[in-house]
Design a protein around this motif. Structure first.
Motif, PDB file in Angstrom:
ATOM      1  N   TYR A 154       0.836  -1.206   0.000  1.00  0.00           N
ATOM      2  CA  TYR A 154       0.000   0.000   0.000  1.00  0.00           C
ATOM      3  C   TYR A 154       0.871   1.257   0.000  1.00  0.00           C
ATOM      4  O   TYR A 154       1.714   1.444   0.873  1.00  0.00           O
ATOM      5  CB  TYR A 154      -0.916   0.006   1.221  1.00  0.00           C
ATOM      6  CG  TYR A 154      -1.667   1.302   1.389  1.00  0.00           C
ATOM      7  CD1 TYR A 154      -2.695   1.648   0.514  1.00  0.00           C
ATOM      8  CD2 TYR A 154      -1.332   2.190   2.410  1.00  0.00           C
ATOM      9  CE1 TYR A 154      -3.378   2.841   0.654  1.00  0.00           C
ATOM     10  CE2 TYR A 154      -2.011   3.383   2.563  1.00  0.00           C
ATOM     11  CZ  TYR A 154      -3.043   3.706   1.680  1.00  0.00           C
ATOM     12  OH  TYR A 154      -3.709   4.898   1.808  1.00  0.00           O
ATOM     13  N   PRO A 156       0.446   5.303   0.261  1.00  0.00           N
ATOM     14  CA  PRO A 156      -0.469   6.433   0.472  1.00  0.00           C
ATOM     15  C   PRO A 156      -0.395   7.380  -0.727  1.00  0.00           C
ATOM     16  O   PRO A 156       0.636   7.452  -1.416  1.00  0.00           O
ATOM     17  CB  PRO A 156       0.083   7.100   1.739  1.00  0.00           C
ATOM     18  CG  PRO A 156       0.913   6.054   2.409  1.00  0.00           C
ATOM     19  CD  PRO A 156       1.474   5.203   1.315  1.00  0.00           C
ATOM     20  N   GLU A 157      -1.467   8.094  -0.962  1.00  0.00           N
ATOM     21  CA  GLU A 157      -1.512   8.973  -2.125  1.00  0.00           C
ATOM     22  C   GLU A 157      -0.401  10.010  -2.082  1.00  0.00           C
ATOM     23  O   GLU A 157       0.213  10.327  -3.113  1.00  0.00           O
ATOM     24  CB  GLU A 157      -2.886   9.664  -2.190  1.00  0.00           C
ATOM     25  CG  GLU A 157      -3.082  10.506  -3.452  1.00  0.00           C
ATOM     26  CD  GLU A 157      -2.900   9.712  -4.726  1.00  0.00           C
ATOM     27  OE1 GLU A 157      -2.320  10.273  -5.691  1.00  0.00           O
ATOM     28  OE2 GLU A 157      -3.292   8.520  -4.767  1.00  0.00           O
TER      29      GLU A 157
END
Length: 268
Positions: A154, A156-157
């Motif tokens: 994952y 994060p943006e």
């Protein structure tokens, strides 16, 4: 046609395979474990090697085998010392991995192993058909998707945006293409306050003394495990998986299920 197809040969997939074979629900010739790596637990071993994790974050009764005491008996038989840590006997990474290899050999998992990457899965009249990137097709009555977070790290943006705008050496700890840590140049900033970041910080600090910083949102939070061990067995899942056992049982709301996962906690 096979009875079972398991996509993913990591911790989840191998646990499922061991359960199916040992419980007599299928045989190795009626099972296919599809994974893009050459051997079971390849990504698990890669990720744990990067951070040099000495002990697992779960007690000794949590492993791939069906018998909860299988790992303890394996270690006792081998007469290894210092392979469990703390009150709950968290196993060393070495003993856990060797137990996994022993189990895979015992179950002749290699006979069911199919190296390849799945690109599609379609429901058929008799079950499922999956197609691999190499154009091979497999048909099975039942399909299990067992892809862990190691396969889909994952970002994060803000991290994606930062990497796009600035480039440079920005890596995810579970990135398959992360270079050898000895090749990294300081100063190094690790973002995150969980156990993986701490393991990584300890390892990097030995390579780059006084040149490693851990950036986190909160003080270190210390617990025995990633989550309440009850969530790893039927104890807290029973109202969700087996509602017939309780007349007033209702599925737990998602926030309640998410809450126990202490992914940013440090183990004692």
């Amino acid at each position: 046609m096979l009875e079972w197809i398991i996509v993913g040969g990591g911790i989840q997939g191998m646990t499922m395979a061991a359960f199916l074979l040992k419980s007599g629900k299928t045989t190795v010739d009626q099972l296919a474990i599809v994974d893009r790596n050459e051997e079971p637990l390849a990504r698990w071993k890669q990720c744990t090697e990067v951070i040099s994790m000495p002990y697992l974050r779960s007690p000794s009764v949590h492993h791939l085998d069906v018998n909860p005491f299988s790992l303890q008996k394996y270690v006792e038989k081998a007469d290894w010392k210092n392979n469990f840590y703390g009150q709950y006997k968290r196993p060393s990474l070495k003993s856990f991995n060797e137990h996994c290899v022993h189990l895979a050999d015992d179950l002749t998992i290699k006979q069911a192993w199919v190296q390849g990457e799945v690109i599609s899965a379609c429901k058929t009249g008799q079950g499922w058909e999956i197609q691999l990137q190499n154009k091979r097709r497999l048909e099975g009555q039942k399909l299990v998707i067992s892809i862990g977070i190691g396969e889909q790290p994952y970002w994060p943006e803000w991290a994606r945006q930062f990497k796009q705008e600035h480039g440079g050496p920005v890596y995810h700890i579970f990135d398959e293409n992360i270079p050898e840590l000895t090749q990294l140049q300081g100063p190094i900033t690790i973002i995150g306050g969980g156990i993986s970041s701490v393991h990584l910080a300890l390892k990097l600090s030995k390579i780059h003394p006084h040149d490693v910083t851990v950036l986190k949102r909160h003080p270190f939070r210390i617990h025995d495990f990633d989550s309440d061990p009850g969530w790893l067995g039927p104890k807290k899942q029973r109202p969700v998986l087996y509602p017939a056992f309780k007349k007033d049982a209702r599925p737990l709301p998602r926030p309640v299920i998410k809450d126990p996962s202490r992914l940013t906690y440090i183990k004692r």
